[in-house]
Motif scaffolding. Sequence first.
Motif, short mmCIF file in Angstrom:
data_model
loop_
_atom_site.label_atom_id
_atom_site.label_comp_id
_atom_site.label_asym_id
_atom_site.label_seq_id
_atom_site.Cartn_x
_atom_site.Cartn_y
_atom_site.Cartn_z
N TRP A 63 0.83 -1.22 0.00
CA TRP A 63 0.00 0.00 0.00
C TRP A 63 0.87 1.26 0.00
O TRP A 63 0.66 2.16 -0.82
N SER A 64 1.82 1.30 0.90
CA SER A 64 2.64 2.51 1.00
C SER A 64 3.60 2.65 -0.17
O SER A 64 3.77 3.75 -0.72
N ALA A 65 4.23 1.56 -0.59
CA ALA A 65 5.18 1.63 -1.70
C ALA A 65 4.50 2.01 -3.01
O ALA A 65 5.00 2.88 -3.74
N CYS A 66 3.39 1.39 -3.29
CA CYS A 66 2.66 1.74 -4.51
C CYS A 66 2.17 3.17 -4.45
O CYS A 66 2.21 3.89 -5.46
N GLY A 67 1.74 3.59 -3.28
CA GLY A 67 1.29 4.97 -3.12
C GLY A 67 2.40 5.97 -3.41
O GLY A 67 2.20 6.93 -4.15
N ILE A 89 15.32 5.73 -9.28
CA ILE A 89 16.10 4.66 -8.66
C ILE A 89 15.53 4.34 -7.28
O ILE A 89 15.38 3.17 -6.91
N GLY A 90 15.19 5.37 -6.52
CA GLY A 90 14.57 5.17 -5.20
C GLY A 90 13.26 4.41 -5.29
O GLY A 90 13.00 3.51 -4.50
N ILE A 91 12.45 4.77 -6.27
CA ILE A 91 11.19 4.06 -6.48
C ILE A 91 11.47 2.59 -6.81
O ILE A 91 10.80 1.69 -6.31
N GLY A 92 12.47 2.36 -7.64
CA GLY A 92 12.86 0.99 -7.97
C GLY A 92 13.30 0.21 -6.74
O GLY A 92 12.96 -0.96 -6.57
N LEU A 93 14.05 0.87 -5.86
CA LEU A 93 14.48 0.22 -4.62
C LEU A 93 13.30 -0.09 -3.70
O LEU A 93 13.26 -1.14 -3.06
N ILE A 94 12.35 0.83 -3.65
CA ILE A 94 11.14 0.58 -2.85
C ILE A 94 10.40 -0.64 -3.39
O ILE A 94 10.00 -1.53 -2.63
N ILE A 95 10.24 -0.70 -4.70
CA ILE A 95 9.55 -1.83 -5.32
C ILE A 95 10.31 -3.13 -5.05
O ILE A 95 9.72 -4.16 -4.71
N ALA A 96 11.64 -3.08 -5.15
CA ALA A 96 12.45 -4.27 -4.87
C ALA A 96 12.30 -4.70 -3.42
O ALA A 96 12.17 -5.90 -3.13
N VAL A 98 9.74 -4.11 -1.31
CA VAL A 98 8.39 -4.65 -1.07
C VAL A 98 8.25 -6.01 -1.73
O VAL A 98 7.63 -6.92 -1.16
N SER A 99 8.81 -6.18 -2.91
CA SER A 99 8.77 -7.48 -3.57
C SER A 99 9.47 -8.54 -2.74
O SER A 99 9.00 -9.67 -2.63
N THR A 100 10.59 -8.18 -2.14
CA THR A 100 11.32 -9.11 -1.28
C THR A 100 10.46 -9.50 -0.08
O THR A 100 10.36 -10.68 0.27
N ILE A 101 9.83 -8.52 0.54
CA ILE A 101 8.95 -8.81 1.68
C ILE A 101 7.80 -9.72 1.24
O ILE A 101 7.45 -10.67 1.94
N GLU A 102 7.26 -9.45 0.08
CA GLU A 102 6.16 -10.27 -0.45
C GLU A 102 6.62 -11.72 -0.65
O GLU A 102 5.93 -12.65 -0.26
N LEU A 103 7.77 -11.89 -1.26
CA LEU A 103 8.27 -13.24 -1.54
C LEU A 103 8.59 -13.99 -0.25
O LEU A 103 8.28 -15.17 -0.12
N VAL A 104 9.22 -13.31 0.70
CA VAL A 104 9.57 -13.94 1.97
C VAL A 104 8.30 -14.25 2.76
O VAL A 104 8.17 -15.33 3.35
N GLY A 105 7.35 -13.32 2.74
CA GLY A 105 6.09 -13.52 3.45
C GLY A 105 5.29 -14.67 2.87
O GLY A 105 4.66 -15.44 3.59
#
Length: 108
Positions: A63-67, A89-96, A98-105
Motif C-alpha cells: 500500500w505505502s510503496a505503490c502509493g 532509482i529510489g522508487i525501484g528500490l522501494i519496489i524491490a 516490497v517485492s522481497t517482503i512479499e516473496l519472503v512472506g
Amino acid sequence: MSWLALATAIGVEVFATLGLRASEGFRRRRWILPIVVAYLLSFYLLWLTLRLGMPVGIAYGVWSACGVALVAVIARYVFGDPLTVRMLIGIGLIIAGVSTIELVGAAH
C-alpha cells in the motif's frame, strides 16, 4: 479478493494525496470533502484487506510503496513536480524491497 481491496485502497489513497496537492493547502475548499472521504475509504479498504487475511506487513508495504511510486509519477505529469533519475532509482528500490517482503512472506 484481498488483492482487489488493496488495489482499490491504493488507488483511492493516491487520489486523496494528489487532492492534497490540488487543494493548494486547502485554499481550494472544494477539495476538502473529497480528500477526507477518500482517505477514510482508503483506510477502510486497507482494514478490509487485513480482515480478508492478508498479513499486515505485506498489505502495508504494498500500500505505502505503490502509493509513493504512483504519486511521484502522476504528480510529475499532472503538476509538473520533479521526477529525477535518483527518484526513479529510489522508487525501484522501494519496489524491490516490497517485492522481497512479499516473496519472503509468501514462503512462510
